[in-house]
Design a protein around this motif. Structure first.
Motif, PDB file in Angstrom:
ATOM      1  N   MET A   3      44.825   2.875 131.820  1.00  0.00           N
ATOM      2  CA  MET A   3      45.692   3.708 132.654  1.00  0.00           C
ATOM      3  C   MET A   3      46.918   4.222 131.923  1.00  0.00           C
ATOM      4  SD  MET A   3      45.495   2.075 136.441  1.00  0.00           S
ATOM      5  CE  MET A   3      46.304   3.526 137.052  1.00  0.00           C
ATOM      6  N   GLY A   4      47.128   3.763 130.672  1.00  0.00           N
ATOM      7  CA  GLY A   4      48.228   4.303 129.897  1.00  0.00           C
ATOM      8  C   GLY A   4      49.598   3.856 130.360  1.00  0.00           C
ATOM      9  N   CYS A   5      49.686   2.814 131.144  1.00  0.00           N
ATOM     10  CA  CYS A   5      50.983   2.306 131.617  1.00  0.00           C
ATOM     11  C   CYS A   5      51.016   0.810 131.327  1.00  0.00           C
ATOM     12  CB  CYS A   5      51.161   2.566 133.108  1.00  0.00           C
ATOM     13  SG  CYS A   5      52.663   1.819 133.791  1.00  0.00           S
ATOM     14  N   GLU A   6      51.806   0.439 130.322  1.00  0.00           N
ATOM     15  CA  GLU A   6      51.822  -0.956 129.878  1.00  0.00           C
ATOM     16  C   GLU A   6      52.308  -1.891 130.982  1.00  0.00           C
ATOM     17  OE1 GLU A   6      53.736  -3.684 126.290  1.00  0.00           O
ATOM     18  OE2 GLU A   6      53.875  -1.493 126.222  1.00  0.00           O
ATOM     19  N   GLY A   7      53.340  -1.471 131.733  1.00  0.00           N
ATOM     20  CA  GLY A   7      53.867  -2.321 132.805  1.00  0.00           C
ATOM     21  C   GLY A   7      52.825  -2.590 133.872  1.00  0.00           C
ATOM     22  N   LEU A   8      52.082  -1.538 134.248  1.00  0.00           N
ATOM     23  CA  LEU A   8      51.042  -1.685 135.267  1.00  0.00           C
ATOM     24  C   LEU A   8      49.915  -2.569 134.755  1.00  0.00           C
ATOM     25  CD1 LEU A   8      50.832  -0.539 138.109  1.00  0.00           C
ATOM     26  CD2 LEU A   8      49.403   1.300 137.220  1.00  0.00           C
ATOM     27  N   CYS A   9      49.566  -2.386 133.502  1.00  0.00           N
ATOM     28  CA  CYS A   9      48.501  -3.199 132.904  1.00  0.00           C
ATOM     29  C   CYS A   9      48.897  -4.673 132.904  1.00  0.00           C
ATOM     30  CB  CYS A   9      48.230  -2.703 131.478  1.00  0.00           C
ATOM     31  SG  CYS A   9      46.935  -3.660 130.643  1.00  0.00           S
ATOM     32  N   ASP A  10      50.135  -4.951 132.507  1.00  0.00           N
ATOM     33  CA  ASP A  10      50.611  -6.346 132.498  1.00  0.00           C
ATOM     34  C   ASP A  10      50.606  -6.940 133.896  1.00  0.00           C
ATOM     35  OD1 ASP A  10      50.948  -6.220 129.796  1.00  0.00           O
ATOM     36  OD2 ASP A  10      53.104  -5.800 129.870  1.00  0.00           O
ATOM     37  N   MET A  11      51.008  -6.139 134.875  1.00  0.00           N
ATOM     38  CA  MET A  11      51.003  -6.642 136.253  1.00  0.00           C
ATOM     39  C   MET A  11      49.603  -7.014 136.700  1.00  0.00           C
ATOM     40  SD  MET A  11      53.549  -4.768 138.820  1.00  0.00           S
ATOM     41  CE  MET A  11      52.905  -5.859 140.036  1.00  0.00           C
ATOM     42  N   PHE A  12      48.650  -6.133 136.416  1.00  0.00           N
ATOM     43  CA  PHE A  12      47.270  -6.402 136.818  1.00  0.00           C
ATOM     44  C   PHE A  12      46.745  -7.671 136.139  1.00  0.00           C
ATOM     45  CE2 PHE A  12      46.185  -1.673 137.855  1.00  0.00           C
ATOM     46  CZ  PHE A  12      46.973  -1.774 138.984  1.00  0.00           C
ATOM     47  N   LEU A  13      47.072  -7.831 134.869  1.00  0.00           N
ATOM     48  CA  LEU A  13      46.559  -8.986 134.127  1.00  0.00           C
ATOM     49  C   LEU A  13      47.208 -10.290 134.580  1.00  0.00           C
ATOM     50  CD1 LEU A  13      46.348  -7.513 130.498  1.00  0.00           C
ATOM     51  CD2 LEU A  13      44.466  -8.001 132.052  1.00  0.00           C
ATOM     52  N   ASN A  14      48.495 -10.226 134.907  1.00  0.00           N
ATOM     53  CA  ASN A  14      49.222 -11.456 135.257  1.00  0.00           C
ATOM     54  C   ASN A  14      49.083 -11.837 136.724  1.00  0.00           C
ATOM     55  OD1 ASN A  14      50.194 -11.778 132.648  1.00  0.00           O
ATOM     56  ND2 ASN A  14      51.957 -10.454 133.024  1.00  0.00           N
ATOM     57  N   HIS A  15      49.201 -10.856 137.616  1.00  0.00           N
ATOM     58  CA  HIS A  15      49.235 -11.159 139.052  1.00  0.00           C
ATOM     59  C   HIS A  15      47.858 -11.214 139.686  1.00  0.00           C
ATOM     60  CE1 HIS A  15      53.639 -10.892 139.649  1.00  0.00           C
ATOM     61  NE2 HIS A  15      53.575 -10.063 138.627  1.00  0.00           N
ATOM     62  N   LEU A  16      46.856 -10.650 139.016  1.00  0.00           N
ATOM     63  CA  LEU A  16      45.532 -10.571 139.630  1.00  0.00           C
ATOM     64  C   LEU A  16      44.537 -11.535 138.990  1.00  0.00           C
ATOM     65  CD1 LEU A  16      45.243  -6.696 140.130  1.00  0.00           C
ATOM     66  CD2 LEU A  16      45.953  -8.429 141.772  1.00  0.00           C
ATOM     67  N   ARG A  17      45.067 -12.618 138.446  1.00  0.00           N
ATOM     68  CA  ARG A  17      44.153 -13.655 137.954  1.00  0.00           C
ATOM     69  C   ARG A  17      43.454 -14.309 139.137  1.00  0.00           C
ATOM     70  NH1 ARG A  17      48.627 -15.346 134.655  1.00  0.00           N
ATOM     71  NH2 ARG A  17      48.820 -17.208 135.951  1.00  0.00           N
ATOM     72  N   GLU A  18      42.210 -14.713 138.909  1.00  0.00           N
ATOM     73  CA  GLU A  18      41.410 -15.253 140.018  1.00  0.00           C
ATOM     74  C   GLU A  18      42.031 -16.495 140.629  1.00  0.00           C
ATOM     75  OE1 GLU A  18      37.366 -15.881 139.042  1.00  0.00           O
ATOM     76  OE2 GLU A  18      37.000 -13.823 138.405  1.00  0.00           O
ATOM     77  N   ASP A  19      42.683 -17.322 139.798  1.00  0.00           N
ATOM     78  CA  ASP A  19      43.204 -18.593 140.278  1.00  0.00           C
ATOM     79  C   ASP A  19      44.610 -18.475 140.836  1.00  0.00           C
ATOM     80  OD1 ASP A  19      44.303 -17.914 137.853  1.00  0.00           O
ATOM     81  OD2 ASP A  19      44.409 -19.974 137.092  1.00  0.00           O
ATOM     82  N   ARG A  20      45.119 -17.259 140.928  1.00  0.00           N
ATOM     83  CA  ARG A  20      46.505 -17.090 141.368  1.00  0.00           C
ATOM     84  C   ARG A  20      46.548 -16.409 142.734  1.00  0.00           C
ATOM     85  NH1 ARG A  20      51.469 -14.660 137.714  1.00  0.00           N
ATOM     86  NH2 ARG A  20      53.062 -14.683 139.352  1.00  0.00           N
ATOM     87  N   SER A  21      47.352 -16.997 143.635  1.00  0.00           N
ATOM     88  CA  SER A  21      47.518 -16.365 144.945  1.00  0.00           C
ATOM     89  C   SER A  21      48.413 -15.138 144.790  1.00  0.00           C
ATOM     90  CB  SER A  21      48.135 -17.355 145.946  1.00  0.00           C
ATOM     91  OG  SER A  21      49.393 -17.802 145.481  1.00  0.00           O
ATOM     92  N   LEU A  22      48.286 -14.209 145.738  1.00  0.00           N
ATOM     93  CA  LEU A  22      48.972 -12.918 145.607  1.00  0.00           C
ATOM     94  C   LEU A  22      49.897 -12.694 146.795  1.00  0.00           C
ATOM     95  CD1 LEU A  22      49.109 -10.253 143.953  1.00  0.00           C
ATOM     96  CD2 LEU A  22      47.340  -9.357 145.478  1.00  0.00           C
ATOM     97  N   HIS A  23      51.177 -12.431 146.498  1.00  0.00           N
ATOM     98  CA  HIS A  23      52.100 -11.983 147.551  1.00  0.00           C
ATOM     99  C   HIS A  23      51.977 -10.462 147.616  1.00  0.00           C
ATOM    100  CE1 HIS A  23      55.694 -11.004 149.757  1.00  0.00           C
ATOM    101  NE2 HIS A  23      55.891 -12.295 150.015  1.00  0.00           N
ATOM    102  N   TYR A  24      51.165  -9.995 148.564  1.00  0.00           N
ATOM    103  CA  TYR A  24      50.715  -8.602 148.524  1.00  0.00           C
ATOM    104  C   TYR A  24      51.874  -7.611 148.629  1.00  0.00           C
ATOM    105  CZ  TYR A  24      47.921  -4.442 149.551  1.00  0.00           C
ATOM    106  OH  TYR A  24      47.358  -3.201 149.522  1.00  0.00           O
ATOM    107  N   GLY A  25      52.796  -7.848 149.565  1.00  0.00           N
ATOM    108  CA  GLY A  25      53.889  -6.882 149.747  1.00  0.00           C
ATOM    109  C   GLY A  25      54.739  -6.733 148.502  1.00  0.00           C
ATOM    110  N   GLU A  26      55.106  -7.860 147.896  1.00  0.00           N
ATOM    111  CA  GLU A  26      55.912  -7.819 146.677  1.00  0.00           C
ATOM    112  C   GLU A  26      55.144  -7.164 145.539  1.00  0.00           C
ATOM    113  OE1 GLU A  26      57.823 -11.102 143.613  1.00  0.00           O
ATOM    114  OE2 GLU A  26      57.483 -11.653 145.707  1.00  0.00           O
ATOM    115  N   PHE A  27      53.847  -7.478 145.439  1.00  0.00           N
ATOM    116  CA  PHE A  27      53.001  -6.904 144.394  1.00  0.00           C
ATOM    117  C   PHE A  27      52.923  -5.377 144.541  1.00  0.00           C
ATOM    118  CE2 PHE A  27      48.659  -5.457 143.347  1.00  0.00           C
ATOM    119  CZ  PHE A  27      48.645  -5.689 141.981  1.00  0.00           C
ATOM    120  N   MET A  28      52.663  -4.911 145.762  1.00  0.00           N
ATOM    121  CA  MET A  28      52.534  -3.469 145.981  1.00  0.00           C
ATOM    122  C   MET A  28      53.855  -2.747 145.733  1.00  0.00           C
ATOM    123  SD  MET A  28      49.461  -2.704 146.536  1.00  0.00           S
ATOM    124  CE  MET A  28      49.723  -1.022 147.061  1.00  0.00           C
TER     125      MET A  28
END
Length: 1596
Positions: free
Chosen positions: A1480-1505
């Motif tokens: 996607m050409g956006c390093e910040g977005l890529c890092d977010m996807f890799l860090n926050h969307l790990r299978e073993d990690r719960s997601l705070h959806y509102g904060e994430f979005m």
């Protein structure tokens, strides 16, 4: 922009009709959010909306009005005057639109006016006054608004009050309805309070000329109406409103008018008490009236006083309920009334109150005392000359036993102390009462839930303690009252419970006295003859310190006081006590009652005493000291612990006394006065004699000798006349005490002086006490107490001798006699019960005796051990219900006594073991314990295991290995204990594992490891103990497995096989649990150590086979199969070879062993591969010529491939083999097909033909041994277990199996098989074909024929796999999309195996095809399509821009589906987004996807979005409109969470978009869509819409 803001606000206000409170709250918040950005505009919008929607129901108007109030409050400083006017006009109209009172609506409007009035009071008043016209009754909320404005803006409102009052007064007569009268009262009350505040702060007021008299006439006019017309109204609420207003108005009434009204006003107010249960407002008003009356110096109160007192007093006597706050407030107001009256009429108030202290009513007495406390505190100057009178009147309350009264008296005493009462004559009686309350005993719980209003003795004591400490620490005037008076309460025993607060108070006072300066001695003995002497104080404080945590840490307080008084006790103690006493206090504070051993603490105190006596070094002082101690002895009757400690103090002090005559005199006095009937006192007396013997052994023994020689024991007049009338029983008690004294003397006397006198004096006299001669025959007493004292004394004597022995040069001649005596005592005890500690103490004594010289003989040692074991282990079990009271009752013994006795037995066996600390010695002890360990009685096994564990721990702890030696009996002992881990008794299981734990560590020590070495594996046994707590045998056996694994890791190799053999013998154990445990442990041992047993595997397999023949138990069969499996897992080749060596046909046990190898797919795969190798390694047959028939030849099957084929059939007959067969489908199929081809027409060896016939004739085998038939059956079994049973059925239906066995038609049968495979198992063919191709050049012609036939048939059914999968996604005959699902799932798996160029050629085509499935109603389709999309991103490098467009098309969908109701879809979305990130050409977005969307990690959806949208708008702001439009599509989603997420997504986007890109959004379309979604049936969705509408203000 204004139009858009209005549109937004209007949309939100339209939504106020929502009935869901949470949605309404969100709409309110959104309006406030808009208001923060554009306050003026929003306020105008709200005004316009409410005016245009005149019919909008009031609940919805309230939301808008509340939002307006908030916006006004938050922006009042910047609010434009014109806007304020608009708001004021709107709120005024809203408030008065309805003539009827609609509380919430009109209150909301009124609150808006009050908020605006904080800054624009004149504008507000200008508007509201238009609704307040003379002669016209105003609206209810007009008056309410005036009142609230008067409270919120005093300085702005008071200037208007004269005018308002002038207009309002004529209206009072017009008010006919109660609510209007109430609001007039409310207004008058707040007007009056506002005027008072204004006048009180004239220095800050805008008009300092305003005076109270400005309003006097108007207030009085209003008063007349309220008092004369409204006060007696029948409506209670109105009466309360009137009286509350009258109280506030009374301050502003003209003085003469108030004086004139008081004779009527006060009675009228007092009369209301009878009409109302809620009296707070009456009392508050009355207090205001009384204060106003006093302020003007009223003379009318004198006449009203009796009525006032008579009415107010019962108000206090009625207890206040803390749960009802108004009752507590009422008490406060009534007490204020009494303060006012007491300041003006002290004599009359006291004359009224004090006689009531003698009332028979508890409430009256308590209430009166509360009032007394109040007036003592609040009218000190008026009460000054009344102090003696008040003190004398308190005599009767001091004798009251009621806890409520006591508590109230304590509170009065506290007040008196602050105001000098206790310095008067009679003050000491008050203090003594306070101390007595501090000494109250704790309550004994008689009822489960005591009355909350009724204080307990504990609560009275608690408040008394707090009060005493308060007086001594914070009230300086009490210093000379309390000091030294409180010292008089130290020594009397009745004040023991109060010692802690007394000592703490005295300590604080002593510090103050030291600060004042003066002599070193703080105690003025010359001024007060009642004070206790220094000796008495020291004795008392030292003795009570012996129980340091009793009575709220009494020991700490006593020692600190002792430290403070050190110079008063004796000048020589300054240095010693300054150093030692604080250390003792610190020792108490560092410990707890549980951690500080009483014996240890007493030793510390006795050490302090010895040091004190040494420091004083004054014989006369010491003699006085010891006599004081003896005098205090009787004071501790009933306190055995303290009395015994005092005995020890006496012994210590006598030891320091150099006056021998005084020592003997005091010892004689102690013997004469001791209370021998109380056994607890013997200990103290004996301790005293023992301690004294340290320095006066000769005198002590002489005094006891004199006592021995007296005639007391002959019941005649003896040395001491005090004993002459004693009975036999009493004499026995004296004997017991004296025997105990000898024991303590021996224990404490100097060893070098003791040894010469042990046998000649001490033991001889004890023997005489215990036995007497009748007609020349020695007769032993049967008195139990005397017997116990004898045992205990001998134990102390032997311990003392043992401690004094040097190089074993002392020989106790009576040792064998004494041990035999103890054994006789043990044997004489009944085996069915244990009522006394005889066994325990006798074994303790033997423990000390056995270490002395000479050594016991072997028979004596054996008799001792057996007698002790039988005396303890054979006792019957204890029923917990019988021992529940702790005293034993009908139980055979108490749990505590048994535990102590078992402990004594342990120590004895340890001592015996210590003398031969070798493997042989250990084996010798367990030779005695062995029968008990294997006992059929549960309690005997349990106790034996307890002992075993303790002995092994001791052995381990005592072991000191200097050279590495073998622990030759480790295996035997482990085999003895480890099966007990499955015992039916939980405690046996626990101790069994403890024994194994110790044995393994003993082995490690013998191997040369250090004693403190900790082995990780052995330590793991501790964690396994929890598994043995479970009664579930499944859990138990699992734990046994883990235990055996640890054993297997640590047992030496040379003992492993022996251990296994012993365990195998355990399979036949009659106890099935132990048998099962043996099987479990065998398997675990093999699993752990089987790797080193390769050479023994054939032997083990043979043993297993024989055990299967011997034992016909299901659990043994299953365990044997498990054993085979475990061995195969480690030595598969050896196991396979061993089993292949079994005779054909396999018997049932061998078949079962083969089937055991199908249990686990991994091993089964390995075994199958080995068997396939066996099938193919050897030639399938051998050529043989029939010489007798000439030159013809025949083919005979070779045995190994044949046995391997039979083995394959057995394994694949087990259903569990399915996964392994599936994994080896192709090689199994090919090998068995070729095996069939090689056995067509092949004969059995002659050696097997006879067995074949016998098997057939006896029907012992269901399968043919004929080579080809056997191979065909095995191939069919393989097809069934491989999931292709349909192929086997199809071939059978076509007669293919029979054709394959026919030499002439074999190739036709193969063609039938190939065709069936192509039709029903197409995906299996590629690998099969690949494997068959090399066979075309096989050395065996039969194999070449078979391969050719099969391949020829397969070629007719070929297809293009990849194209068919892609086309499967468009199958119109697949309404449920099952083909599409399978196609996408397969394609995901195949992608990485395909050529990259092939995938890239179809990349966009596939991405477009699968996109519609993202939102499918079927979760499997959503998951598969999204996973496939994520996998496709791996191939997007060469066409990055085109595929990036596909990512953007799916981004919103993937982000929203993170809220998908199905977890597997959420997981798929996380995967796909992680895969898309790098593209996607956006390093910040890529890092977010890799860090926050790990299978073993719960997601705070509102904060994430929120963060995702921030990155999107920073990197792709031009995408705003596209992202918004995509989200609009999901406003109609069938999933609630996604419908709620879509507007939230939009809200975050607009929150972060820059101003330059706001124009992209079609606001009209967006607002319309959001407006439509506001009608969603789900509140959570509507809440998100409202929140987003508020945020749209950023892009307006």
């Amino acid at each position: 922009m204004e139009a858009r803001t209005r549109r937004l606000a209007t949309t939100l206000m339209d939504a106020t009709t929502d009935k869901e409170p949470l949605v309404q709250e969100q709409i309110y918040n959104a309006l406030c959010y808009l208001g923060e950005a554009e306050p003026e505009e929003i306020l105008h919008c709200c005004d316009e909306y409410l005016r245009q929607h005149d019919k909008l129901a009031y609940p919805h108007r309230i939301i808008i009005l509340k939002a307006m109030e908030t916006v006004v409050k938050n922006n009042i400083s910047s609010l434009d005057k014109s806007t304020a006017k608009v708001v004021i006009f709107l709120a005024s109209n809203e408030m008065t639109k309805s003539k009827e009172v609609v509380w919430e609506w009109q209150q909301a409007a009124s609150s808006v006016l009050v908020a605006v009035g904080q800054r624009f009071i004149n504008k507000v008043m200008e508007e509201v006054l238009t609704k307040f016209q003379p002669g016209v009754l105003p609206h209810y909320f007009v008056m309410q608004t005036f009142a609230n404005l008067a409270v919120s803006n005093v300085f702005g409102m008071v200037p208007f009050l004269n005018s308002i009052l002038g207009t309002m007064l004529p209206m009072l007569g017009m008010a006919k309805q109660d609510h209007m009268k109430s609001v007039f009262c409310y207004a008058l009350q707040h007007f009056s309070e506002s005027i008072q505040e204004y006048v009180a702060n004239l220095d800050q007021a805008p008009d300092p000329t305003v005076r109270k008299d400005t309003f006097c006439n108007e207030i009085f006019s209003a008063y007349e109406v309220l008092f004369n017309n409204w006060l007696q109204h029948r409506e209670p609420k109105l009466r309360l409103a009137v009286v509350e207003a009258l109280g506030a108005m009374s301050y502003l009434m003209p003085g003469e008018k108030l004086e004139e009204q008081l004779p009527k006003l006060i009675p009228a107010v007092l009369s209301l008490y009878k009409k109302h249960s809620e009296t707070f407002y009456i009392s508050k008003s009355l207090c205001q009236i009384l204060e106003a009356s006093v302020d003007i110096g009223s003379r009318s109160l004198d006449v009203q006083l009796d009525a006032l007192l008579g009415t107010l007093h019962p108000q206090i006597c009625a207890p206040a309920d803390p749960a009802v706050p108004l009752t507590v407030k009422n008490h406060t107001e009534v007490l204020r009334c009494f303060t006012v009256l007491a300041c003006s009429f002290p004599d009359r108030v006291l004359t009224f109150l004090l006689p009531k202290l003698e009332s028979s009513s508890e409430r009256t007495r308590v209430g009166t005392l509360l009032i007394m406390r109040q007036i003592i505190n609040s009218a000190p100057s008026q009460m000054e000359i009344k102090k003696p009178f008040i003190l004398s009147s308190m005599k009767l309350p001091l004798q009251d036993s009621n806890n409520k009264v006591r508590r109230a008296v304590v509170q009065v005493i506290s007040a008196m102390a602050h105001h000098g009462y206790l310095e008067q004559p009679g003050g000491e009686a008050m203090l003594e009462f306070l101390v007595r309350q501090c000494a109250l005993p704790s309550d004994t719980p008689q009822k489960p839930l005591p009355d909350v209003d009724d204080p307990t003795s504990d609560s009275v004591r608690s408040i008394s303690v707090s009060t005493l400490l308060l007086l001594s620490t914070t009230v300086d005037r009490m210093n000379n009252v309390l000091w030294p008076f409180l010292l008089e309460f130290i020594t009397p025993v009745q004040f023991t419970n109060a010692l802690t607060p007394i000592c703490r108070s005295l300590m604080h006072l002593s510090v103050k006295k030291q600060e004042e300066g003066g002599s070193a001695s703080l105690i003025p003995y010359d001024l007060n003859g009642n004070l206790p002497s220094p000796h008495a104080l020291t004795t008392r404080l030292l003795v009570v310190s012996s129980r340091p945590y009793t009575g709220d840490s009494r020991g700490t307080a006593a020692l600190r006081l002792l430290h403070a008084l050190r110079c008063s006790v004796h000048p020589a103690l300054e240095q010693l006590w300054s150093k030692r006493v604080p250390l003792l206090v610190e020792h108490i504070e560092e410990n707890t009652e549980k951690s500080l051993r009483p014996e240890e603490w007493e030793d510390e105190l006795l050490l302090l005493l010895r040091e004190t006596l040494a420091a004083v070094s004054d014989n006369a002082w010491i003699c006085h000291f010891v006599m004081e101690m003896c005098q205090q002895l009787n004071g501790y009757n009933g306190f055995p612990t303290e009395k015994n400690f005092l005995y020890k103090c006496i012994g210590t002090t006598l030891g320091a006394c150099v006056n021998k005559e005084l020592v003997q005199k005091q010892l004689q006095e102690l013997l004469e006065t001791a209370r021998y009937n109380e056994e607890a006192e013997w200990e103290g007396l004996a301790s005293c004699f023992g301690i004294c013997a340290i320095n006066h052994l000769q005198e002590t023994l002489a005094k006891l000798e004199d006592f021995v020689r007296s005639d007391v024991f002959k019941k005649s007049v003896g040395l001491f006349s005090i004993f002459k009338d004693r009975s036999d029983h009493e004499v026995e008690k004296i004997k017991s005490a004296l025997i105990l004294c000898y024991g303590f003397v021996a224990a404490r006397a100097p060893r070098e002086l003791l040894l010469p006198r042990v046998e000649a004096d001490i033991l001889r006299n004890i023997s005489q006490y215990f036995s007497t001669k009748v007609l020349g025959i020695k007769v032993e007493t049967k008195d139990l107490t005397l017997k116990l004292c004898l045992i205990r004394s001998i134990a102390m004597i032997s311990r003392a001798v043992r401690g004094g022995t040097k190089c074993s040069d002392f020989v106790l001649g009576r040792k064998a006699e004494l041990v035999a005596q103890m054994v006789e005592f043990i044997k004489a005890e009944p085996l069915d019960s244990m009522r006394t500690p005889v066994r325990q103490w006798a074994m303790v004594t033997c423990t000390h005796l056995v270490v002395l010289e000479p050594q016991l003989s072997d028979p004596d040692r054996t008799e001792l051990i057996d007698a002790c074991l039988a005396g303890v282990l054979a006792l019957p079990p204890l029923d917990p219900l019988q021992d529940c009271d702790g005293d034993g009752g009908d139980a055979p013994y108490t749990e505590e006594l048994f535990a102590d006795t078992l402990g004594a037995l342990q120590e004895l066996l340890k001592t015996l073991l210590q003398r031969n600390l070798t493997p042989h010695g250990l084996q010798d002890v367990f030779a005695h314990l062995g029968p008990w360990i294997k006992s059929s009685r549960e309690q005997e096994r349990q106790r034996a295991l307890e002992l075993s564990a303790a002995l092994l721990r001791f052995y381990l702890g005592s072991l000191n290995v200097s050279t590495i030696v073998p622990f030759h009996n480790l295996g035997v002992l482990i085999a003895l204990f480890s099966p007990r881990c499955s015992d039916a008794v939980g405690a046996v299981r626990q101790r069994a594992i403890d024994c194994v734990y110790c044995l393994l560590y003993i082995q490690l020590c013998y191997e040369g490891f250090a004693p403190d070495h900790r082995d990780e594996m052995v330590e793991g046994l501790k964690a396994l103990k929890r598994g043995l707590e479970e009664p579930d045998f499944t859990v138990l056996f699992l734990t046994c497995t883990n235990i055996a694994m640890v054993i297997g890791k640590r047992v030496p190799p040379d003992q492993l096989m022996n251990l296994l053999l012993a365990m195998f013998e355990g399979l036949a154990d009659p106890d099935k649990n132990c048998s099962r445990a043996a099987t479990v442990m065998i398997n675990a041992l093999l699993k752990e150590r089987g790797a080193v047993l390769q050479d023994k595997v054939p032997d083990i397999m043979s043993i297993i086979h024989s055990k299967l023949q011997e034992v016909d138990e299901e659990h043994v069969r299953k365990a044997a199969q498990q054993t085979v499996y475990i061995l195969a897992a480690q030595h598969s080749a050896v196991v396979v070879s061993s089993l292949l060596g079994s005779a054909l046909p396999f018997d049932s046990h061998t078949c079962a062993m083969w089937r055991a190898l199908a249990a686990e797919p991994g091993l089964t795969t390995q075994i199958l591969e080995q068997l396939l190798d066996k099938v193919t390694r050897d030639v399938p047959y051998k050529e043989s010529r029939a010489f007798l028939l000439g030159g013809s030849s025949e083919r005979v099957a070779t045995p190994l491939p044949m046995a391997a084929t039979c083995a394959l059939h057995e394994i694949m007959s087990a259903p569990e083999s399915g996964p392994a067969v599936l994994g080896l489908y192709a090689p199994l199929f090919v090998t068995l097909l070729l095996r069939v081809s090689c056995t067509v027409g092949v004969q059995l060896p002659k050696s097997l033909q006879g067995r074949e016939r016998r098997s057939s004739s006896h029907a012992a085998a269901s399968r043919s041994l004929q080579p080809c038939s056997c191979a065909v059956q095995t191939l069919r079994a393989m097809l069934v277990q491989g999931g292709t049973e349909v192929v086997a059925v199809a071939v059978g239906s076509a007669g293919g199996w029979e054709l394959m066995e026919n030499p002439e038609r074999h190739h036709d049968g193969v063609a039938v098989l190939a065709g069936s495979m192509a039709r029903h198992a197409g995906p299996r063919l590629p690998l099969i074909v690949k494997s068959l191709i090399p066979t075309l050049s096989s050395a065996f012609d039969s194999q070449r024929v078979t391969a050719t036939a099969f391949l020829a048939e397969v070629r007719k059914h070929g297809a293009k796999l990849l194209a068919s999968m892609v086309n499967g996604m468009d199958d119109r005959d697949d309404p449920n999309n099952l083909v599409a699902l399978e196609a996408m799932t397969s394609l995901s798996k195949l992608l990485e195996h395909l050529e990259e160029r092939d995938v890239q050629a179809m990349l966009l085509h596939i991405a477009i095809r699968i996109r519609p499935f993202f939102d499918s109603e079927q979760p499997d389709l959503r998951r598969s399509s999204i996973v496939l999309f994520g996998n496709l991103t791996k191939f997007s490098e060469d066409d990055c821009e085109a595929f990036f467009e596909q990512i953007l098309n799916g981004l919103v969908t993937l982000l929203l589906h993170l809220q998908d109701p199905k977890p597997e879809v959420v997981k798929a979305c996380k995967f796909a987004l992680r895969m898309c990130g790098p593209n996607m050409g956006c390093e910040g977005l890529c890092d977010m996807f890799l860090n926050h969307l790990r299978e073993d990690r719960s997601l705070h959806y509102g904060e994430f979005m929120n963060n995702v949208c921030k990155h999107l708008m920073q990197s792709y702001p031009e995408m705003l409109n596209r992202l918004v439009l995509t989200n609009l599509f999901y406003f109609k989603s069938t999933w609630v969470d996604i419908r709620a997420a879509a507007p939230m997504f939009i809200g975050f986007l607009v929150l972060h978009v820059g101003e330059d890109h706001c124009h992209q959004v079609d606001l009209e379309q967006l607002i319309s869509a959001l407006n439509l979604l506001l009608k969603d049936p789900v509140p959570a969705v509507r809440m998100k819409v409202a929140e987003t509408l508020g945020r749209l203000v950023r892009i307006l």
